[in-house]
Design an enzyme around this catalytic site. Structure first.
Site, PDB file in Angstrom:
ATOM      1  N   ASN A  96      21.311  72.943 100.842  1.00 63.32           N
ATOM      2  CA  ASN A  96      20.503  73.406  99.802  1.00 63.32           C
ATOM      3  C   ASN A  96      20.279  72.194  98.822  1.00 63.32           C
ATOM      4  O   ASN A  96      19.005  72.286  98.233  1.00 63.32           O
ATOM      5  CB  ASN A  96      21.177  74.529  99.096  1.00 63.32           C
ATOM      6  CG  ASN A  96      20.687  74.875  97.564  1.00 63.32           C
ATOM      7  OD1 ASN A  96      19.531  75.295  97.907  1.00 63.32           O
ATOM      8  ND2 ASN A  96      21.224  74.501  96.622  1.00 63.32           N
TER       9      ASN A  96
ATOM     10  N   LYS B 250       4.977  63.781  90.381  1.00 65.60           N
ATOM     11  CA  LYS B 250       3.911  62.788  89.586  1.00 65.60           C
ATOM     12  C   LYS B 250       2.836  62.836  90.927  1.00 65.60           C
ATOM     13  O   LYS B 250       3.031  62.950  92.028  1.00 65.60           O
ATOM     14  CB  LYS B 250       4.357  61.177  89.839  1.00 65.60           C
ATOM     15  CG  LYS B 250       5.155  60.907  88.570  1.00 65.60           C
ATOM     16  CD  LYS B 250       4.429  60.237  87.584  1.00 65.60           C
ATOM     17  CE  LYS B 250       5.003  59.592  86.724  1.00 65.60           C
ATOM     18  NZ  LYS B 250       5.148  60.165  85.037  1.00 65.60           N
ATOM     19  N   LEU B 251       1.566  62.697  90.213  1.00 65.81           N
ATOM     20  CA  LEU B 251       0.410  62.605  91.096  1.00 65.81           C
ATOM     21  C   LEU B 251       0.676  61.591  92.232  1.00 65.81           C
ATOM     22  O   LEU B 251       1.118  60.423  91.699  1.00 65.81           O
ATOM     23  CB  LEU B 251      -0.767  62.234  90.523  1.00 65.81           C
ATOM     24  CG  LEU B 251      -1.212  63.734  89.611  1.00 65.81           C
ATOM     25  CD1 LEU B 251      -2.270  63.428  88.713  1.00 65.81           C
ATOM     26  CD2 LEU B 251      -1.542  64.971  90.447  1.00 65.81           C
ATOM     27  N   LEU B 252       0.333  61.481  93.403  1.00 64.47           N
ATOM     28  CA  LEU B 252       0.316  60.147  94.090  1.00 64.47           C
ATOM     29  C   LEU B 252       0.012  58.978  93.826  1.00 64.47           C
ATOM     30  O   LEU B 252       0.548  58.007  93.933  1.00 64.47           O
ATOM     31  CB  LEU B 252      -0.216  60.825  95.670  1.00 64.47           C
ATOM     32  CG  LEU B 252      -0.022  60.021  96.789  1.00 64.47           C
ATOM     33  CD1 LEU B 252       1.437  59.600  96.991  1.00 64.47           C
ATOM     34  CD2 LEU B 252      -0.565  60.194  97.998  1.00 64.47           C
TER      35      LEU B 252
ATOM     36  N   ASN C 161       1.447  70.646  97.383  1.00 69.16           N
ATOM     37  CA  ASN C 161       1.279  71.086  96.065  1.00 69.16           C
ATOM     38  C   ASN C 161       0.955  69.611  95.110  1.00 69.16           C
ATOM     39  O   ASN C 161       1.511  68.673  95.420  1.00 69.16           O
ATOM     40  CB  ASN C 161       2.752  71.792  95.442  1.00 69.16           C
ATOM     41  CG  ASN C 161       2.555  72.456  94.133  1.00 69.16           C
ATOM     42  OD1 ASN C 161       1.370  72.602  93.536  1.00 69.16           O
ATOM     43  ND2 ASN C 161       3.752  72.488  93.375  1.00 69.16           N
TER      44      ASN C 161
ATOM     45  N   TYR D  67       7.802  65.594  97.482  1.00 68.51           N
ATOM     46  CA  TYR D  67       8.378  66.974  97.691  1.00 68.51           C
ATOM     47  C   TYR D  67       8.044  67.455  98.825  1.00 68.51           C
ATOM     48  O   TYR D  67       8.916  68.012  99.670  1.00 68.51           O
ATOM     49  CB  TYR D  67       8.465  67.786  96.442  1.00 68.51           C
ATOM     50  CG  TYR D  67       9.297  69.143  96.388  1.00 68.51           C
ATOM     51  CD1 TYR D  67      10.706  68.943  96.221  1.00 68.51           C
ATOM     52  CD2 TYR D  67       8.988  70.104  96.435  1.00 68.51           C
ATOM     53  CE1 TYR D  67      11.459  69.923  96.365  1.00 68.51           C
ATOM     54  CE2 TYR D  67       9.666  71.384  96.313  1.00 68.51           C
ATOM     55  CZ  TYR D  67      10.964  71.138  96.323  1.00 68.51           C
ATOM     56  OH  TYR D  67      11.699  72.286  96.336  1.00 68.51           O
TER      57      TYR D  67
ATOM     58  N   THR E  32      15.025  80.386  88.081  1.00 66.94           N
ATOM     59  CA  THR E  32      16.406  79.606  87.777  1.00 66.94           C
ATOM     60  C   THR E  32      15.993  78.997  86.326  1.00 66.94           C
ATOM     61  O   THR E  32      15.094  78.776  85.814  1.00 66.94           O
ATOM     62  CB  THR E  32      16.615  78.649  88.790  1.00 66.94           C
ATOM     63  OG1 THR E  32      15.544  77.631  88.950  1.00 66.94           O
ATOM     64  CG2 THR E  32      16.622  79.340  90.437  1.00 66.94           C
TER      65      THR E  32
END
Lengths: 469, 427
Positions: A307, A314-316, A369, A375, A410
């Site tokens: 987990n 951040k933008l690429l 995303n 990520y 969360t």
């Protein structure tokens, strides 16, 4: 301010206002080990393909006595006062409809699905369930049969979007080898409140072997060691809680800096806390050594739940190698290394034969995303890993699966700006965010000793989020 | 006498040590001790279990904390039927607590125990002045309103000044630093040697942190996940720039850099019989071998305040039939860099051996590469009663890593001219 939409959907007066404003209405979902209160309807649809008795046997094994379906056939319709045809109806609310569509092989045979679902959806009670059992399209013997079985996915996904009041619709794809026992844990999960936030999802249960059926259904993990990484807070703590409820001997792992919160989880749930940076090269050895030392020399891990994860959004165009690398290291590379060690049968305290590996992907990994390329890469990687590892360890009875959570409430999501958060929270068929327990229940189902027939699967826990659907 | 059974160190836990007025400025002793205890319970899966006893103490203590350790147990994840008591021997408290419970385990009175201590220099008690205190007590005992008024009327403005705790010896009025400055001067301990020792302490402890040595010895608390006073980037050159704070004028060598700062923190050790540990699949890091406590007459000026370990160790070695060189690791508490150096110098000194210890020959030198190898109090900080627990747990782990039979010596000096020393051995 933060809970303004909760207020608009909460108290009755405000609810009316909220409705006028077009705020989607969220229903309190049925959760936990609870079956629906209404009848479970079973419809075994006639078709020209291979038949399977697995669904009926599985329900029988679960102690569920299904009732027959009401079918919307022209002859069964009556004429209403306005002269329009009225389809036949159930006499009371039903809790679930289980549709065995495994034998469907021709396009006309799909009519049976409509005929059963039309009255059933009208009668479905709150947090009701639509469970369609089909044949995995790749296992059918004609292009038409494959097309018909694939059609079930379109039907299930659309039904999921049509349902209200916390209802869910999911598709389970089986093979001719799938036994009732092998299908049992899946149907139990889907009928019970444990699957509250899983909707619109298809997954495969192809194996014949269930694995080990627990003697106490309420404590399926009794005497079993379960390791949960990233367990100090949020979803990880929720995962640990569900495994503790279900009787597991817990080892909760988190980075040393999260030790204070980890301590609270371990002491509340009665497990042991292991402060460990999972990216250290010997993390797998350290987990195994902890298990071997603390649970006895012959102890092995029943399940490891990967987990732990981080985001460095951040933008690429603004992402440097550190942001890129650290996310991939924690979310993906560490998991690969740890699995390698734990899958070594010669490592004391490694994964047991018949053990379970569950990864945590993300809807970002499915859909991508903006601002989360690193990520999404790591989470899509987890999906690839699960699919590749599952067949390799299948002969040892080990399964490898993942969940892909959507918007889960969360502390982390509480920090998302209000408008973005409300959008993400409502942009799904259940019009609400999920809870950590929803992810945890799905993981516990995949890790269950009797879920041996479920492997290589990625189950989204997203309330049928529109993102990446 | 029958051979007593072994008491073994299973493991330990502490919270990162904070600087006085730092991360734990608003935290009580009980909060810190509870955090250390809960972390230990989580590490070894003891939630809801009854342990033989918990023994701990604090040097700076509020009167309301008369039952500090028992109150801590009641607020922890341990079974509330776990007995507990406070004990206190100044900076020797933590180690004395370990000795106490180890003895009980060896005797078979208990099978398991948790021992250590806590101290807060930030949340130190402040008492009302003696005049005010007496007046308040008189008013409390008064039977009539007139008597009560009379009692309050006796309070003078000067009585309202609070009494703060002092880091000084009641019998000499000198601070510990002033005492040690005298001792250091007597033994001719150089400024350079002290600064070198201080820099090494910081560097060694920083390395140990980087290597993850403390991952299973420390549980973060209040957003602090490393010792707050640790200065990885310090150097002999930087330390050389500091002005002396203890001792006067020419020849003063003791600075804020080579003396331990006031600190906050808590540390505990899990001690048990070998059977108790085995039944629970708990690790056994080291065996508690033996301990000795010595005291010196520092009031008359006969001996330095912090020199008692120099006497305790030879007595302990003689009883165990060991020489000072029979150890793989040495942990000498760095109250001040000069304390460590004067102690080592005394052990090497023929005159000290003959006249003070009554020995034919000095104990001799130690291999300095075996001394405080993962840093000590100069780097970690020194919350008085917590130091013993910190050292015992760290040393036990280091010995276990070195392998069975590895032997370690602990030496801790304490206020009141006392010294507590002990031997651990990996099993």
């Amino acid at each position: 301010m933060t809970k303004v939409l909760d207020v608009l959907t909460g108290n009755p007066v405000a609810k009316a206002v909220g409705k006028q404003l077009g705020v989607p209405q969220a229903t309190e979902l049925r959760r936990g080990r609870s079956l629906p209160t209404g009848d479970v309807v079973l419809a075994v649809l006639a078709g020209s393909g291979a038949t399977s008795s697995a669904t009926r046997e599985a329900l029988k094994g679960l102690g569920v006595t299904p009732v027959d379906a009401v079918r919307d056939e022209p002859a069964a319709r009556t004429t209403g006062e306005d002269g329009r045809a009225v389809p036949p109806a159930y006499s009371s609310k039903i809790g679930a409809v289980v549709l065995d569509a495994t034998a469907l092989a021709t396009v006309p045979e799909l009519e049976g699905v409509r005929a059963v679902l039309r009255p059933a959806l009208r009668a479905l009670g709150s947090s009701g369930r639509v469970i369609v059992v089909g044949t995995a399209p790749e296992l059918t013997d004609s292009p038409e049969a494959a097309a018909v079985q694939q059609a079930l996915e379109g039907i299930t996904r659309s039904v999921g979007k049509e349902l209200r009041k916390g209802g869910t619709a999911n598709l389970v794809l089986v093979s001719t080898e799938t036994t009732g026992a092998a299908l049992s844990s899946t149907l139990s999960f889907l009928l019970e409140g444990r699957s509250a936030y899983v909707s619109g999802q298809p997954w495969r249960v192809l194996g014949a072997e269930a694995g080990q059926v627990p003697s106490d259904p309420a404590a399926p993990f009794a005497d079993k060691v379960v390791v949960v990484t990233g367990a100090a807070r949020g979803i990880g703590a929720g995962i640990a809680e569900v495994f503790a409820r279900d009787g597991a001997s817990l080892v909760v792992v988190d980075i040393p800096a999260a030790g204070e919160a980890l301590t609270k989880v371990a002491n509340r749930l009665g497990g042991t806390a292991l402060q460990l940076d999972i990216t250290s090269p010997d993390a797998g050895q350290k987990i195994a050594a902890h298990v071997a030392a603390r649970h006895g020399k012959d102890a092995r891990i029943h399940a490891i739940i990967h987990n732990a994860g981080i985001t460095r959004d951040k933008l690429l165009v603004n992402t440097d190698e550190d942001r890129w690398g650290s996310v991939l290291e924690v979310n993906l590379a560490a998991e690969i290394r740890i699995n390698e060690v734990l899958l070594d049968a010669d490592v004391a305290g490694g994964l047991a034969e018949g053990g379970r590996i569950v990864g945590v992907a993300s809807t970002s990994g499915v859909a991508g995303n903006r601002g989360q390329t690193n990520y999404a890469a790591s989470k899509a990687g987890v999906i690839g890993l699960v699919r590749a590892e599952a067949p390799v360890v299948a002969d040892r009875g080990i399964t490898v699966n993942a969940v892909a959570p959507g918007f889960i409430e969360t502390e982390m999501t509480d920090r998302i700006p209000f408008a973005t958060r409300e959008f993400a929270r409502r942009f799904n068929s259940l019009s609400q965010g999920g809870k950590p327990v929803d992810v945890a229940e799905t993981i516990a189902y995949l890790a269950a000793p009797d879920s041996g027939a479920v492997t290589g699967q990625v189950i989204r826990v997203c309330g049928q989020s529109q993102i990446g659907a | 006498m029958a051979q007593a059974r072994n008491a073994v160190i299973v493991g330990g836990n502490r919270i990162p040590f904070g600087k006085a007025g730092g991360a734990y400025a608003s935290v009580s002793n009980q909060d810190m001790l509870t955090a250390a205890l809960d972390g230990l319970v989580a590490r070894f899966g003891l939630a809801g279990q009854r342990v033989g006893e918990v023994a701990a103490g604090a040097v700076l203590k509020h009167s309301r904390d008369f039952n500090l350790t028992r109150e801590t147990v009641l607020g922890s994840a341990l079974d509330p039927t776990t007995p507990a008591y406070d004990l206190q021997q100044a900076c020797g408290t933590g180690l004395e607590a370990v000795i106490q419970v180890a003895n009980k385990i060896q005797l078979g009175q208990i099978d398991s125990a948790i021992a250590g201590g806590v101290d807060s220099a930030s949340d130190a008690p402040i008492a009302v002045g003696e005049g005010l205190r007496r007046a308040l007590l008189r008013a409390n005992h008064a039977k009539t309103t007139a008597q009560r008024i009379q009692a309050f009327a006796s309070i003078r403005p000067g009585d309202l000044a609070p009494e703060t705790p002092r880091n000084s010896e009641p019998r000499t009025g000198l601070s510990m630093g002033e005492h040690q400055a005298r001792t250091a001067k007597e033994w001719g301990i150089s400024r350079e040697a002290q600064d070198e020792l201080a820099a090494a302490s910081h560097h060694n402890m920083a390395r140990a942190w980087d290597e993850g040595f403390f991952d299973d010895l420390v549980t973060p608390f209040r957003k602090l996940s490393k010792d707050q006073g640790l200065r990885p980037e310090t150097s002999v050159e930087k330390l050389a720039k500091l002005s002396p704070v203890f001792g006067k004028g020419e020849g003063a060598t003791m600075t804020a850099g080579n003396s331990t700062p006031l600190s906050d923190g808590a540390a505990l050790v899990l001690v048990s019989s070998e059977e108790w540990a085995a039944e629970r699949n708990l690790p056994v890091l080291a065996r508690f071998v033996d301990a000795e406590v010595a005291a010196v007459d520092y009031v008359s000026g006969d001996e330095g305040l912090l020199m008692a370990p120099a006497y305790a160790v030879p007595r302990l070695l003689a009883r165990q039939g060991l020489s000072l060189q029979d150890f793989d690791l040495y942990e000498i508490h760095e109250a001040f860099a000069s304390t460590v150096l004067t102690t080592l110098a005394a052990w090497e000194d023929e005159e000290f051996a003959a006249e003070r210890l009554g020995l034919d020959a000095p104990l001799g030198a130690i291999d300095r590469s075996r001394l405080n190898v993962n840093g000590s109090s100069l780097a970690a900080g020194h919350p008085f009663a917590a130091t013993g627990g910190r050292i015992v747990a760290s040393l036990a782990k280091m010995l276990s890593d070195k392998g069975p039979g590895s032997r370690g010596l602990i030496s801790i000096c304490a206020a009141g001219g006392q010294g507590v020393v002990a031997i651990l051995e990996a099993v």
